[in-house]
Write a protein that holds these residues in place. Structure first.
Motif, PDB file in Angstrom:
ATOM      1  N   ILE A 176       0.832  -1.186   0.027  1.00  8.95           N
ATOM      2  CA  ILE A 176       0.025  -0.023   0.018  1.00  8.95           C
ATOM      3  C   ILE A 176       0.925   1.252   0.004  1.00  8.95           C
ATOM      4  N   ARG A 177       2.221   1.294   0.789  1.00 10.91           N
ATOM      5  CA  ARG A 177       2.723   2.551   0.839  1.00 10.91           C
ATOM      6  C   ARG A 177       3.393   2.843  -0.627  1.00 10.91           C
ATOM      7  N   GLN A 178       3.855   1.495  -1.123  1.00 16.54           N
ATOM      8  CA  GLN A 178       4.437   1.880  -2.483  1.00 16.54           C
ATOM      9  C   GLN A 178       3.625   2.196  -3.323  1.00 16.54           C
ATOM     10  N   LEU A 179       2.334   1.676  -3.416  1.00 12.92           N
ATOM     11  CA  LEU A 179       1.035   2.018  -4.440  1.00 12.92           C
ATOM     12  C   LEU A 179       0.931   3.371  -4.448  1.00 12.92           C
ATOM     13  N   ALA A 180       0.759   4.029  -3.189  1.00  9.67           N
ATOM     14  CA  ALA A 180       0.481   5.471  -2.943  1.00  9.67           C
ATOM     15  C   ALA A 180       1.509   6.295  -3.727  1.00  9.67           C
ATOM     16  N   ARG A 181       2.748   5.983  -3.612  1.00 10.74           N
ATOM     17  CA  ARG A 181       4.019   6.619  -4.349  1.00 10.74           C
ATOM     18  C   ARG A 181       3.826   6.463  -5.805  1.00 10.74           C
ATOM     19  N   MET A 182       3.561   5.295  -6.328  1.00  9.43           N
ATOM     20  CA  MET A 182       3.293   5.228  -7.831  1.00  9.43           C
ATOM     21  C   MET A 182       2.180   5.987  -8.411  1.00  9.43           C
ATOM     22  N   VAL A 183       1.146   6.330  -7.658  1.00  6.72           N
ATOM     23  CA  VAL A 183      -0.023   6.875  -8.253  1.00  6.72           C
ATOM     24  C   VAL A 183      -0.026   8.301  -7.788  1.00  6.72           C
ATOM     25  N   ARG A 184       0.864   8.859  -6.968  1.00  5.23           N
ATOM     26  CA  ARG A 184       0.717  10.127  -6.551  1.00  5.23           C
ATOM     27  C   ARG A 184       0.657  11.281  -7.759  1.00  5.23           C
ATOM     28  N   PRO A 185       1.507  10.766  -8.723  1.00  2.00           N
ATOM     29  CA  PRO A 185       1.438  11.814  -9.677  1.00  2.00           C
ATOM     30  C   PRO A 185       0.218  12.046 -10.639  1.00  2.00           C
ATOM     31  N   ALA A 186      -0.813  11.149 -10.320  1.00  2.00           N
ATOM     32  CA  ALA A 186      -2.182  11.367 -10.705  1.00  2.00           C
ATOM     33  C   ALA A 186      -2.936  12.727 -10.163  1.00  2.00           C
ATOM     34  N   SER A 187      -2.634  13.061  -8.761  1.00  2.00           N
ATOM     35  CA  SER A 187      -3.355  13.855  -7.935  1.00  2.00           C
ATOM     36  C   SER A 187      -2.568  15.247  -8.459  1.00  2.00           C
ATOM     37  N   LEU A 188      -1.232  15.255  -8.754  1.00  2.00           N
ATOM     38  CA  LEU A 188      -0.416  16.369  -8.853  1.00  2.00           C
ATOM     39  C   LEU A 188      -0.377  17.185 -10.124  1.00  2.00           C
ATOM     40  N   LEU A 189      -0.400  16.160 -11.210  1.00  2.00           N
ATOM     41  CA  LEU A 189      -0.333  16.547 -12.608  1.00  2.00           C
ATOM     42  C   LEU A 189      -1.464  17.528 -12.979  1.00  2.00           C
ATOM     43  N   PRO A 190      -2.809  17.315 -12.743  1.00  2.00           N
ATOM     44  CA  PRO A 190      -3.771  18.214 -13.099  1.00  2.00           C
ATOM     45  C   PRO A 190      -3.496  19.571 -12.571  1.00  2.00           C
ATOM     46  N   ALA A 191      -3.273  19.740 -11.195  1.00  2.00           N
ATOM     47  CA  ALA A 191      -2.703  21.111 -10.503  1.00  2.00           C
ATOM     48  C   ALA A 191      -1.757  21.657 -11.352  1.00  2.00           C
ATOM     49  N   MET A 192      -0.704  21.047 -11.636  1.00  2.00           N
ATOM     50  CA  MET A 192       0.488  21.633 -12.402  1.00  2.00           C
ATOM     51  C   MET A 192       0.049  22.198 -13.725  1.00  2.00           C
ATOM     52  N   GLY A 193      -0.606  21.436 -14.374  1.00  2.00           N
ATOM     53  CA  GLY A 193      -1.264  21.871 -15.498  1.00  2.00           C
ATOM     54  C   GLY A 193      -2.224  23.235 -15.623  1.00  2.00           C
ATOM     55  N   THR A 194      -2.997  23.232 -14.552  1.00  2.00           N
ATOM     56  CA  THR A 194      -3.561  24.471 -14.252  1.00  2.00           C
ATOM     57  C   THR A 194      -3.004  25.666 -13.964  1.00  2.00           C
ATOM     58  N   TRP A 195      -1.942  25.372 -13.063  1.00  2.00           N
ATOM     59  CA  TRP A 195      -1.187  26.665 -12.595  1.00  2.00           C
ATOM     60  C   TRP A 195      -0.164  27.070 -13.699  1.00  2.00           C
TER      61      TRP A 195
END
Length: 530
Positions: free
Chosen positions: A388-407
């Motif tokens: 679970i700990r490693q999965l959280a790291r692998m998929v974290r970009p899915a939460s960050l990339l949209p905000a990155m594009g908007t900013w």
């Protein structure tokens, strides 16, 4: 009759730094663990007496992997002392660069550091996915390895465009940033981000980010995996199939306490929504936290507001001396005291605690504070684990990339708006820069007196996760997570490596292994480097 082995040193390679882990083993199961950082850092002492701005140049050198987050923590502390809020464009530029650094770290850790253990022939040659794992993750040869090196190298060009270089850029300054890229450079950044997003969706997730965000429970995850060959053959899909078969969901639980400082503060005007509000079905759109990832402390999956006054550092088992063993970072000191093998001290890492208890930090802690349904459900069903700990790291970009594009789009729309508020000098005072680095909660606590730094204390994410015992004898998070782990082969303790690397240690390069009597340990399987 039980087989008892005391003081077995486990080599842990592919970590950033000098890490020694000593364990007691009873019947091939870890009964107790002691984690020692074997290198003295000393940056805190180095800072005292210097000019207030020197921290912007020196502290990013603490780490070459996440140097930008140290710069961010340092400048945030000075922003706090000056009382100035940077302009919107400065906040956007800082956030975009920080997200780029976080994502490249996540992808490199997963593919280059974590998955390499799946190619350990002595441990996994009979695993049905072993051959494919070798094809993907063989060091410097695997298809996924070569691809992630190329893609992340391209992504960090965004940081170089914004900050002039990477690592160790110093483009963040009190009051904002030193410059803003021209429109052509911003368009180049947008192209890089869009191309990375396409690769991340097609190869890492195997689906769109919107489809992944719809996975809200363990059952959904199982359905998602069987829904499409693209899902199964993605990096996330392959990781899940291999890890479940290897039992990585059955060990490595940890303390069940989690801490996050939160990160990516919001500009005054933005279309981005805090992640914890996206996942909060009760109060959608209520903007209580003006940061993308929420700060907080949780026991289990119940987040509570973070109280910075409850943070302390304990030196009971660390090679430091101070009058009180436990102090807040604004009061703590860094005075090394090497006692050798005597007494209870065994690490150069202090023991950070929140309200006197150890706490895990990192992507999984962020998922808990941001109320991500999938991870709440997985923890409720089986508890935390290496998987679970490693999965959280692998998929974290899915939460960050949209905000990155908007900013970035907002930055292009408002390109001519200010990016710096003039700061003539740094006044005397004290301030804390508390951010969420790729590996977790990072804090810089600074005091300025007579226009010079009079006090500097730093708590890194690995200090939280890899801390030694405290005055109450509580083990640190990965010391606790190792307890109970079964080692199938003591000559090749790959299971312990899975647990420790799921925390993504950052302690600076190589590990030496010794027997308890100080002689070199016999050679382990060649998959382990020491």
């Amino acid at each position: 009759m039980s087989q008892i082995i005391k003081g077995l040193n486990i080599p842990v390679n592919r970590v950033e730094g000098d890490l020694e882990v000593r364990v007691d083993v009873v019947d091939h199961r870890i009964d107790n663990a002691w984690s020692a950082g074997t290198m003295f850092r000393g940056f805190e002492s180095m800072m005292v007496g210097r000019g207030p701005l020197d921290g912007l140049v020196i502290t990013p050198r603490i780490c070459g992997i996440c140097s930008l987050t140290h710069l961010s923590a340092a400048v945030t502390a000075l922003d706090s002392i000056t009382g100035i809020t940077p302009p919107d464009n400065a906040i956007r530029l800082r956030n975009i660069a920080l997200i780029a650094e976080t994502i490249q770290s996540d992808m490199r850790q997963a593919i280059l550091m974590y998955m390499a253990d799946f190619t350990n022939a002595q441990a996994y040659r009979h695993h049905p996915l072993f051959k494919e794992a070798v094809d993907r993750y063989q060091m410097l040869k695997g298809t996924s390895v070569l691809e992630v090196i190329r893609k992340t190298k391209r992504l960090i060009e965004v940081i170089a465009i914004i900050g002039g270089q990477w690592p160790h850029t110093s483009f963040m300054v009190p009051g904002g940033v030193t410059s803003i890229p021209d429109t052509a450079k911003l368009m180049q950044c947008r192209l890089i981000i869009e191309q990375f997003k396409e690769w991340f969706e097609s190869r890492v997730l195997g689906c769109t980010m919107e489809r992944w965000q719809a996975v809200s429970s363990f059952k959904d995850l199982e359905n998602w995996l069987g829904e499409s060959p693209c899902h199964r053959n993605s990096e996330v899909g392959f990781f899940l199939r291999f890890a479940w078969k290897a039992g990585l969901d059955t060990f490595g639980r940890g303390t069940d306490n989690y801490i996050s400082f939160g990160n990516f503060p919001f500009p005054r005007h933005t279309g981005v929504v805090p992640l914890n509000q996206i996942n909060d079905k009760d109060e959608p759109g209520k903007r209580q936290n003006l940061v993308l990832t929420a700060p907080g402390f949780a026991t289990g999956i119940t987040p509570r507001p973070l109280d910075p006054t409850k943070i302390t550092e304990d030196v009971s088992a660390a090679w430091f001396e101070q009058e009180k063993t436990t102090l807040h970072p604004f009061d703590g000191i860094t005075r090394p005291y090497a006692s050798g093998s005597s007494g209870e001290k065994y690490s150069w890492v202090k023991a950070p605690r929140y309200n006197s208890v150890p706490a895990e930090t990192g992507p999984l802690a962020e998922m808990i504070m941001d109320k991500v349904p999938l991870f709440h459900d997985m923890i409720q069903q089986k508890g935390a684990s290496a998987l679970i700990r490693q999965l959280a790291r692998m998929v974290r970009p899915a939460s960050l990339l949209p905000a990155m594009g908007t900013w970035l789009n907002e930055l292009m729309t408002h390109r001519d708006a200010p990016f710096y508020t003039s700061v003539k000098s740094i006044p005397d005072g004290e301030g804390a820069g508390m951010v969420q680095a790729p590996r977790g909660a990072l804090g810089h606590w600074v005091k300025i007196k007579n226009r010079k730094i009079s006090h500097y204390q730093i708590i890194t994410p690995t200090a939280w996760n890899g801390s030694p015992r405290d005055k109450n004898k509580h083990p640190g998070p990965w010391e606790k997570a190792l307890k109970g782990v079964a080692l199938k082969n003591l000559e090749n303790p790959v299971e312990a490596g899975h647990v420790i690397r799921s925390f993504d240690p950052c302690m600076v390069c190589a590990v030496h292994t010794l027997k308890k009597d100080g002689t070199p340990h016999k050679k382990f399987h060649t998959g382990w480097t020491f």
